[in-house]
Design a protein around this motif. Structure first.
Motif, short mmCIF file in Angstrom:
data_model
loop_
_atom_site.label_atom_id
_atom_site.label_comp_id
_atom_site.label_asym_id
_atom_site.label_seq_id
_atom_site.Cartn_x
_atom_site.Cartn_y
_atom_site.Cartn_z
N VAL A 60 0.85 -1.20 0.00
CA VAL A 60 0.00 0.00 0.00
C VAL A 60 0.89 1.25 0.00
O VAL A 60 0.63 2.19 -0.75
N ALA A 61 1.93 1.25 0.81
CA ALA A 61 2.82 2.41 0.92
C ALA A 61 3.52 2.72 -0.39
O ALA A 61 3.81 3.88 -0.68
N SER A 62 3.76 1.72 -1.21
CA SER A 62 4.53 1.92 -2.45
C SER A 62 3.70 2.40 -3.64
O SER A 62 4.24 2.64 -4.71
N THR A 63 2.41 2.56 -3.47
CA THR A 63 1.58 3.00 -4.58
C THR A 63 1.84 4.48 -4.89
O THR A 63 2.35 5.21 -4.06
N ALA A 64 1.44 4.87 -6.10
CA ALA A 64 1.70 6.25 -6.52
C ALA A 64 0.45 7.11 -6.59
O ALA A 64 0.54 8.32 -6.76
N THR A 65 -0.73 6.51 -6.48
CA THR A 65 -1.95 7.30 -6.55
C THR A 65 -2.16 8.07 -5.25
O THR A 65 -1.58 7.72 -4.22
N PRO A 66 -2.98 9.12 -5.28
CA PRO A 66 -3.21 9.91 -4.06
C PRO A 66 -3.77 9.09 -2.90
O PRO A 66 -3.48 9.37 -1.75
N PRO A 72 -8.08 9.63 -7.33
CA PRO A 72 -7.85 8.27 -7.83
C PRO A 72 -7.46 7.37 -6.66
O PRO A 72 -6.72 7.78 -5.77
N VAL A 73 -7.99 6.15 -6.67
CA VAL A 73 -7.74 5.19 -5.59
C VAL A 73 -7.14 3.91 -6.18
O VAL A 73 -7.64 3.39 -7.17
N THR A 74 -6.09 3.42 -5.56
CA THR A 74 -5.54 2.12 -5.91
C THR A 74 -5.99 1.13 -4.85
O THR A 74 -5.80 1.37 -3.65
N GLU A 75 -6.58 0.03 -5.29
CA GLU A 75 -6.94 -1.07 -4.39
C GLU A 75 -5.85 -2.12 -4.50
O GLU A 75 -5.67 -2.73 -5.55
#
Length: 190
Positions: free
Chosen positions: A112-118, A161-164
Motif C-alpha cells: 500500500v505504501a509503495s503506490t503512486a496514486t493519491p 484516484p484510488v488504488t486497491e
C-alpha cells in the motif's frame, strides 16, 4: 513516508482500554506498534487520547512520536486531523494503521505504501480494509476530517484516484467488541 497508528479511542463498545488488552505476551497496541516499526517508515506517529496515561505506562512507545488528541471522543477523524499536523514536511505520504488491528501483514502495508496514486487501500477477499495510504496532496483535506468514518467517506468521495492493493484473505480483525477480542485470541487473525 510517515506511518500513523491510531490509538486514541475510548473503547466505548468494549468497556475497557482495548489498547491494553493482553495479546501474545504484551498488549494489543504493542503488537500493532511492532508491525509499524517493521515497515521501514521514515517517521512513526501514534495518537493517544483515552487512557493515554496508562498507555504511556504500559506500552513500548520507543521510536514513535506521540500525538495527544484531546478531541478523541469525537471519532478517529479528529486523531487524523491532529496527527497530520505533526507529519514531517518532507514526507510524501501518510500510511494509516489501526492500533487494534494486529493481524495486518507488513507486506500488505509495504505494498500500500509503495503506490503512486493519491489514495490507496487494501482489497481483501471480503472487502476493503486498512491500511490506507494518503499522498501529500490529500493532507489539507485530512486536516479537516471529523467523525468516525471520515477516511471511508474520503475514499468513496470520487475526488481522488484510488488504488486497491490486493491482500490475501479476509479483512483482519479490528477489535471493537469482546467477541472480536475472543476471536483474535482464538487464533483467528482475520
Amino acid at each position: 513516508m510517515t506511518g500513523l497508528v491510531l490509538a486514541a479511542g475510548a473503547s466505548m463498545r468494549l468497556g475497557e482500554a482495548k489498547q491494553l488488552l493482553p495479546y501474545r505476551g504484551r498488549t494489543l497496541l504493542d503488537a500493532t506498534l511492532e508491525l509499524a516499526r517493521s515497515c521501514g517508515f521514515d517517521q512513526l506517529l501514534v495518537t493517544l487520547g483515552g487512557a493515554a496515561g496508562r498507555i504511556r505506562d504500559r506500552v513500548d512507545l520507543a521510536g514513535f512520536q506521540v500525538v495527544e488528541n484531546a478531541e478523541f471522543s469525537t471519532g478517529c477523524g479528529s486523531s487524523i486531523s491532529t496527527a497530520v499536523q505533526a507529519v514531517d514536511p518532507r514526507a510524501d505520504a501518510l500510511v494509516l494503521l489501526l492500533g487494534d488491528q494486529p493481524g495486518v501483514r507488513a507486506a500488505d502495508v509495504r505494498r500500500v505504501a509503495s503506490t503512486a496514486t493519491p489514495l490507496a487501500v487494501c482489497r481483501y477477499s471480503d472487502g476493503l480494509g486498512h491500511p490506507f495510504r494518503f499522498g501529500r496532496g490529500i493532507f489539507p483535506e485530512l486536516r479537516g476530517l471529523h467523525g468516525d468514518k471520515a477516511v471511508w467517506k474520503l475514499l468513496h468521495s470520487g475526488r481522488y484516484p484510488v488504488t486497491e492493493v490486493p491482500a490475501d484473505g479476509p479483512v483482519p480483525i479490528d477489535v471493537d467488541t469482546r467477541a472480536d477480542y475472543e476471536r483474535l485470541l482464538a487464533g483467528e487473525t482475520r
